[in-house]
Scaffold this motif. Sequence first.
Motif, short mmCIF file in Angstrom:
data_model
loop_
_atom_site.label_atom_id
_atom_site.label_comp_id
_atom_site.label_asym_id
_atom_site.label_seq_id
_atom_site.Cartn_x
_atom_site.Cartn_y
_atom_site.Cartn_z
N MET A 1 -33.22 -33.94 -14.81
CA MET A 1 -32.73 -34.58 -13.52
C MET A 1 -31.34 -33.32 -13.13
SD MET A 1 -30.83 -38.11 -12.67
CE MET A 1 -31.63 -38.77 -11.28
N HIS A 2 -31.37 -33.03 -11.91
CA HIS A 2 -30.41 -32.41 -11.42
C HIS A 2 -29.10 -33.34 -11.25
CE1 HIS A 2 -33.03 -29.19 -10.81
NE2 HIS A 2 -33.88 -29.64 -10.31
N HIS A 3 -27.82 -32.48 -11.41
CA HIS A 3 -26.72 -32.91 -10.84
C HIS A 3 -25.82 -31.71 -10.46
CE1 HIS A 3 -23.71 -36.02 -11.15
NE2 HIS A 3 -22.82 -35.15 -11.45
N CYS A 45 -23.72 -34.29 -6.20
CA CYS A 45 -25.15 -34.87 -5.73
C CYS A 45 -26.30 -34.56 -6.63
CB CYS A 45 -25.46 -34.57 -4.21
SG CYS A 45 -26.28 -33.08 -4.12
N ASP A 46 -27.33 -35.44 -6.65
CA ASP A 46 -28.52 -34.98 -7.47
C ASP A 46 -29.67 -34.73 -6.51
OD1 ASP A 46 -29.15 -37.53 -6.50
OD2 ASP A 46 -29.22 -38.70 -8.51
N ASP A 47 -29.57 -34.94 -5.32
CA ASP A 47 -30.68 -34.51 -4.41
C ASP A 47 -30.05 -34.08 -3.21
OD1 ASP A 47 -32.86 -34.27 -3.14
OD2 ASP A 47 -33.40 -36.52 -2.91
N ASP A 49 -31.50 -32.21 -0.83
CA ASP A 49 -32.62 -32.38 0.33
C ASP A 49 -32.11 -33.61 0.94
OD1 ASP A 49 -33.62 -30.08 -0.28
OD2 ASP A 49 -35.28 -30.65 -1.58
N ALA A 50 -31.93 -34.73 0.17
CA ALA A 50 -31.62 -35.96 0.83
C ALA A 50 -30.07 -36.00 1.40
CB ALA A 50 -31.51 -37.08 -0.51
N SER A 71 -29.91 -26.00 4.75
CA SER A 71 -30.62 -25.50 3.58
C SER A 71 -30.46 -23.96 3.29
CB SER A 71 -32.32 -25.51 4.01
OG SER A 71 -32.68 -27.05 4.14
N TRP A 74 -26.91 -24.00 1.63
CA TRP A 74 -26.90 -24.67 0.47
C TRP A 74 -27.48 -23.49 -0.63
CZ3 TRP A 74 -25.15 -28.70 -2.30
CH2 TRP A 74 -25.85 -28.82 -3.79
N ASP A 85 -25.77 -26.52 -11.00
CA ASP A 85 -26.57 -27.59 -11.52
C ASP A 85 -26.31 -27.83 -12.89
OD1 ASP A 85 -28.45 -29.25 -11.92
OD2 ASP A 85 -30.18 -27.95 -11.58
N SER A 88 -27.44 -34.08 -16.41
CA SER A 88 -27.05 -35.44 -15.92
C SER A 88 -25.55 -35.71 -16.31
CB SER A 88 -28.07 -36.55 -16.27
OG SER A 88 -29.30 -35.96 -15.66
#
Length: 134
Positions: A1-3, A45-47, A49-50, A71, A74, A85, A88
């Motif tokens: 998972m990204h963080h 954030c972990d997403d 794109d969201a 984008s 980013w 990154d 977690s």
Amino acid sequence: MHHFTLNQQVAAETFEDECIIANLDSGLYYSVQGIAAGLIQALPCDDPDAAIATICASLGEHRATAMAELSSIWQELINEQLVVDRASSNAALGIATAAKEYKRSELNRYADMQDLLLLDPIHDVDEDGWELRE
């Protein structure tokens, strides 16, 4: 998972629709302008794109343009190692908020104060803080 979070070697301050970021390792500083300042406010954030979708959600006809700009910015933040990154974490996530109106986004890089920023001894402090002298 990204963080995703700000690199520990940067300092950032947001003013309305602009964020100034100083890289204390390289001495470079950056200006994130327009609605892209919301990217910094959304960290950690972990997403991404969201977060981008949330920032651009209410921009109507400018939504596609804004999403492409954010984008791209980013990716520049990642390439410049301003955002990293990390594994977690239990840290609370930032909150992305919808932009009220479209403002063109830019990431500008400056080296004119590089020598002065590198002279500042704060860049020698690690994540544990200043060494205590007894």
